[in-house]
Design a protein around this motif. Structure first.
Motif, PDB file in Angstrom:
ATOM      1  N   ASP A 103      -5.985  48.025 -19.317  1.00 56.67           N
ATOM      2  CA  ASP A 103      -6.531  49.185 -20.012  1.00 56.67           C
ATOM      3  C   ASP A 103      -5.653  50.425 -19.896  1.00 56.67           C
ATOM      4  N   LYS A 104      -4.970  50.622 -18.765  1.00 56.21           N
ATOM      5  CA  LYS A 104      -4.104  51.799 -18.642  1.00 56.21           C
ATOM      6  C   LYS A 104      -2.862  51.657 -19.512  1.00 56.21           C
ATOM      7  N   PHE A 105      -2.310  50.446 -19.522  1.00 55.57           N
ATOM      8  CA  PHE A 105      -1.146  50.159 -20.360  1.00 55.57           C
ATOM      9  C   PHE A 105      -1.469  50.366 -21.836  1.00 55.57           C
ATOM     10  N   SER A 106      -2.706  50.008 -22.235  1.00 57.78           N
ATOM     11  CA  SER A 106      -3.089  50.065 -23.649  1.00 57.78           C
ATOM     12  C   SER A 106      -3.842  51.328 -24.023  1.00 57.78           C
ATOM     13  N   LEU A 107      -4.187  52.178 -23.028  1.00 55.35           N
ATOM     14  CA  LEU A 107      -5.011  53.379 -23.219  1.00 55.35           C
ATOM     15  C   LEU A 107      -6.407  53.062 -23.729  1.00 55.35           C
ATOM     16  N   LEU A 108      -6.869  51.807 -23.523  1.00 54.64           N
ATOM     17  CA  LEU A 108      -8.192  51.444 -23.998  1.00 54.64           C
ATOM     18  C   LEU A 108      -9.301  52.128 -23.212  1.00 54.64           C
ATOM     19  N   PHE A 109      -8.988  52.684 -22.038  1.00 57.54           N
ATOM     20  CA  PHE A 109     -10.014  53.411 -21.298  1.00 57.54           C
ATOM     21  C   PHE A 109     -10.473  54.652 -22.054  1.00 57.54           C
ATOM     22  N   THR A 110      -9.685  55.115 -23.028  1.00 57.79           N
ATOM     23  CA  THR A 110     -10.101  56.245 -23.857  1.00 57.79           C
ATOM     24  C   THR A 110     -10.953  55.803 -25.036  1.00 57.79           C
ATOM     25  N   LYS A 111     -11.034  54.486 -25.266  1.00 59.72           N
ATOM     26  CA  LYS A 111     -11.706  53.966 -26.459  1.00 59.72           C
ATOM     27  C   LYS A 111     -12.917  53.103 -26.145  1.00 59.72           C
ATOM     28  N   ILE A 112     -13.072  52.720 -24.882  1.00 56.93           N
ATOM     29  CA  ILE A 112     -14.151  51.815 -24.486  1.00 56.93           C
ATOM     30  C   ILE A 112     -14.932  52.423 -23.322  1.00 56.93           C
ATOM     31  N   PHE A 113     -16.246  52.371 -23.391  1.00 59.23           N
ATOM     32  CA  PHE A 113     -17.095  52.734 -22.258  1.00 59.23           C
ATOM     33  C   PHE A 113     -18.083  51.588 -22.038  1.00 59.23           C
ATOM     34  N   GLN A 114     -18.849  51.648 -20.948  1.00 58.90           N
ATOM     35  CA  GLN A 114     -19.711  50.524 -20.612  1.00 58.90           C
ATOM     36  C   GLN A 114     -21.171  50.955 -20.487  1.00 58.90           C
TER      37      GLN A 114
END
Length: 453
Positions: A227-238
């Motif tokens: 997720d850090k490599f892809s920046l998906l932490f800015t696009k996905i929440f749980q």
């Protein structure tokens, strides 16, 4: 009562962990339903040398906590898609999920899988105003779905109206996953459990037990391990949700969901009724006892019922309600953000990614692409989550562990319902001693005694 789902009575195959290094054509991180189906469809399309990794056991994550509805009816999605993504992408979304339903049926028949697959109707109901339901009926009909506005008669609550999708289904997810896993293992697919992927280096997936070099890498884990490599932490929440399996609650034929966030979900399984509710962002429990509330609701809805099983689930959500499925870069592919519809979306993802890898394209790829997402569809949710993350950095309660998530430094809160530490930003979860239960965090919480020394 232990928090185990009705599905977890099934015994799943056991595998050893990875120790050392290996090379393969494709490595799939995640041995839930999506990862297993990626491997199954890749093999059907000609790829033989495949490795599957999982930090836990086969089917032990989200697949074990699902309510297992197989449906293309994902809340009030189609009116939203028509407005924000346009007719062609909305049609792609519907077609990909309808194809997923057909694929389930075909695989179950081809392999002779006994998994309680049962065709049914799927309903989204309203308890008050029906304008949104009526808009969704028109949108679905415009896209070619035989949807109708109707009044469900099975529910224990009054409804103002509902949208009905025909030709949907429900099943036993772990019975299905177990058989797919057995087929893969017998056909030479290598499966390693208790093997946590921690990153990608020079074309290899790095794990806590070694490395695997691969021509293709698929992230099909609960939360993207990159997720850090892809920046998906800015696009996905749980988000978390809660469910009970009830005995003596009568019978149901179809599956149902309230159109309002956090409302009741219903589905049958044998002589049980599965009742779900109380969706909320992970780490935002606010000391509410959700299981107690759900049991009280069950007593009101079904006075003669008793609770046979109770469990919770955690799902990855996207800001626009559309999963991220496709090629991230070069030979790296991703499937995540299924928005609580992981059974159908997992099958759709497996079909899309196996086409990408074996054919270089997929007819459904555009709507699920990681790029070119409509800003209007994402804006409201993104702003809410950004504000929430900013307000929850380095906050939490002092305890035996340092209440700071090891993923990105957000605060963790104590969850009294399940006795876990839950991250208020990205949804990582830790046991009382701080050990990782659920990512994206990879490292345990620091002990408070160490921090004070």
């Amino acid at each position: 009562m232990n928090h185990t789902s009705v599905w977890q009575q099934e015994t799943m195959p056991a595998f050893r962990s990875l120790q050392g290094e290996a090379r393969t054509d494709a490595v799939i991180v995640g041995a839930g339903l999506c990862g297993l189906l990626c491997a199954y469809l890749l093999r059907r399309k000609g790829m033989r040398d495949i490795v599957i990794l999982d930090a836990g056991e086969v089917g032990g994550g989200v697949t074990a906590g699902t309510t297992a509805k197989i449906t293309s009816q994902h809340g009030l999605i189609y009116a939203k898609l028509l407005k924000g993504a346009g007719v062609e992408r909305a049609k792609q979304y519907l077609s990909a999920n309808e194809a997923a339903i057909r694929n389930f049926k075909e695989i179950i028949e081809r392999e002779g899988i006994d998994c309680a697959f049962t065709p049914c109707n799927a309903w989204i109901y309203a308890t008050d105003h029906t304008q949104a339901i009526e808009d969704e009926v028109r949108a679905a009909q415009r896209l070619g779905m035989a949807a109708v506005f109707a009044h469900p008669a099975e529910l224990p609550i009054p409804t103002a109206g509902a949208i009905q999708f025909p030709g949907q289904a429900h099943f036993h997810p772990l019975r299905f996953a177990r058989r797919i896993c057995e087929i893969l293992a017998a056909d030479g697919c290598k499966i390693y459990t208790r093997t946590r992927a921690t990153g990608i280096e020079d074309g290899a997936v790095v794990t806590d037990g070694g490395k695997i070099w691969a021509k293709h890498i698929i992230s099909a884990s609960h939360y993207p391990f990159i997720d850090k490599f892809s920046l998906l932490f800015t696009k996905i929440f749980q988000e978390r949700s809660y469910a009970l399996a009830l005995r003596n609650a009568g019978t149901l034929k179809d599956v149902y969901l309230d159109c309002k966030h956090g409302g009741y979900s219903f589905r049958p399984y044998g002589d049980l009724v599965l009742l779900g509710a109380y969706d909320h962002k992970t780490g935002h429990e606010d000391d509410i006892r959700h299981f107690d509330g759900l049991r009280r609701a069950a007593q009101t809805l079904y006075p003669a019922a008793e609770t046979a099983f109770m469990w919770s689930a955690q799902d990855c959500m996207t800001h626009d309600g559309i999963p991220y499925i496709g090629r991230l870069k070069d030979k790296i592919y991703i499937a995540s953000g299924f928005n609580k519809w992981g059974m159908t979306s997992g099958m759709a993802a497996a079909d899309i990614l196996s086409d990408w890898i074996t054919q270089g394209r997929s007819e459904f790829s555009e709507v699920f692409s990681l790029n070119n997402r409509d800003i209007g569809l994402q804006a409201g949710s993104f702003c809410r989550e950004a504000a929430d993350i900013a307000g929850n950095l380095l906050t939490g309660l002092t305890h035996a562990v340092e209440p700071v998530c090891t993923h990105m430094g957000c605060g963790v809160k104590w969850n009294p319902d399940e006795e876990t530490w839950d991250c208020t930003c990205h949804g990582s979860r830790f046991d009382p001693e701080g050990r990782v239960l659920c990512g994206p965090a990879l490292k345990p919480l620091k002990r408070a005694e160490v921090m004070r020394a």
